[in-house]
Scaffold this active site. Structure first.
Site, short mmCIF file in Angstrom:
data_model
loop_
_atom_site.label_atom_id
_atom_site.label_comp_id
_atom_site.label_asym_id
_atom_site.label_seq_id
_atom_site.Cartn_x
_atom_site.Cartn_y
_atom_site.Cartn_z
N ARG B 50 0.85 -1.20 0.00
CA ARG B 50 0.00 0.00 0.00
C ARG B 50 0.88 1.25 0.00
NH1 ARG B 50 -2.55 -1.17 5.96
NH2 ARG B 50 -2.34 -3.30 5.23
N ASP B 52 0.53 5.51 1.24
CA ASP B 52 -0.30 6.39 2.05
C ASP B 52 -0.95 7.51 1.23
OD1 ASP B 52 -0.01 5.14 4.47
OD2 ASP B 52 1.61 6.44 5.17
N TYR B 110 12.34 3.49 -4.04
CA TYR B 110 11.56 4.68 -3.72
C TYR B 110 12.42 5.92 -3.97
CZ TYR B 110 7.93 2.10 -1.09
OH TYR B 110 6.91 1.27 -0.72
N ARG B 198 10.06 7.37 4.75
CA ARG B 198 9.80 8.73 5.23
C ARG B 198 10.51 9.02 6.55
NH1 ARG B 198 3.44 8.99 4.92
NH2 ARG B 198 3.81 10.89 6.13
#
Lengths: 246, 246
Positions: B50, B52, B110, B198
């Protein structure tokens, strides 16, 4: 005191620059914030010109008059703190009372961006016009740009519903830049009629797609008839980049 | 038949990837379109993981099973015609039934983007994190990246409210790229915990701002305590770029 400001805005969520009843516009947001700063007093903002819904600006110029004695740095801060984040004040200057953002403008630069990707990027959907993977002949387009240079009556490249009488404008430069998956048109002139850049862009694209011959472009200009030119290219590809003053 | 697809999405207007009651999510849009294509039959979509709310993807991978015998080109077209324009299908492949978008993933890349501009660009507000003009010491940040390489227990870099038990992951590469007015962090690994990229980004930023010493980073990792690491960096700077399968 008269304040000049250079602003940028993402046109996506605006019904254009100019105030319209019940619509979110750039001018409305600017005047709303200025009214707050002036404790309820209405302050009129004058821009170099209007931009349509979804059209962007990286260098729109505005002016307004204020009785407040605030430094230019403080003006920039105060405006950026209160403005929504799709409008930013890039620069603020104190100018003399004879500066006028609209009547004083002697030249402008616009950019028009086509996306040449095969599959549209979700990240460019508001910032370039997706051409469904079509690949124009850029050499033809470059040849066609020459016809626009210099002083011409641009009636054929002006939206039919305009009230402007004098349609003579001078194009100083017009160039095509190839970027990865994108084609940019950069155009500078002493002034632009309503939809002029978007009709030039639509016409040049048709030249690139071989729907219009390179040699036909001077004839379209000479016809002074909107029906002869290509379609008005969509708004989200257009950016007002810079405005010059004498 | 099992179909694998690589998709990109602009996370701005999504409450994240995964279906949630009364929220617009990427999975919801995909399953809505697939239900239409299957004349009302519910089709379950499985993603590599998933993302966010507000997090973007340029290379998310999904799979689904279908009884329909359609070419991969036709699948791509049918999906892109019906999906909203903030989701695009970049590629479609027919895969064997043992392919699994989530369990089969052996690596991911990422990207995290900080905007270093003095004044926030309206055009980057959803696509990079504006750092209010702060300029980090990138050399310090680069030195700190070494601590993360290899296999570690990343408990200190995982949101506290996660149900995952095994928090050991391997980071294959982690690099910083300087772009005009932007700093990019590109990180590859065999898997990532909830908010891991993050929190790493937030910690590296603090190193760049001299709030955390370079030498402290290995100690933060060793602490296995979320409280020791930096803040979770905001979602709009994060992009899922690629997912690998064995």
């Amino acid at each position: 005191m008269r304040i000049k400001a250079v602003i940028s805005y993402d046109g996506t969520n605006f019904a254009g620059y100019q105030v319209q009843p019940n619509k979110r516009t750039v001018q409305l947001e600017l005047e709303r914030v200025l009214m707050k700063i002036h404790k309820g007093e209405a302050i009129k903002v004058v821009a170099s010109g209007r931009t349509d819904a979804r059209v962007h600006a990286t260098g729109q110029v505005i002016h307004f008059d204020t009785p407040l004695n605030i430094s230019v740095e403080a003006w920039q801060k105060a405006l950026n703190v209160q403005l929504p984040d799709d409008i930013r004040v890039r620069d603020v200057q104190l100018v003399t009372d004879d500066f006028h953002a609209r009547y004083g403008a002697v030249g402008k630069r616009y950019r028009y961006i086509w996306s040449l990707e095969r599959i549209q990027s979700p990240f460019r959907r508001h910032y370039a016009v997706f051409m469904k993977g079509q690949q124009p002949d850029v050499k033809r387009m470059k040849q066609a740009t020459h016809a626009f240079l210099g002083e011409h009556d641009f009636s054929a490249f002006c939206a039919a519903n305009t009230s402007v009488v004098d349609k003579v404008r001078t194009i100083h430069s017009l160039r095509l830049e190839q970027h990865p998956n994108e084609l940019h048109l950069i155009i500078e002139g002493n002034g632009f009629l309503y939809n002029m850049v978007r009709i030039i862009a639509g016409t040049l694209w048709d030249v690139g797609m071989k729907k219009i011959a390179v040699a036909q472009v001077p004839a379209i200009l000479a016809s002074q008839s909107r029906d002869e030119a290509g379609k008005t290219a969509p708004p989200q590809g257009l950016y007002l980049e810079e405005v010059w003053y004498a």
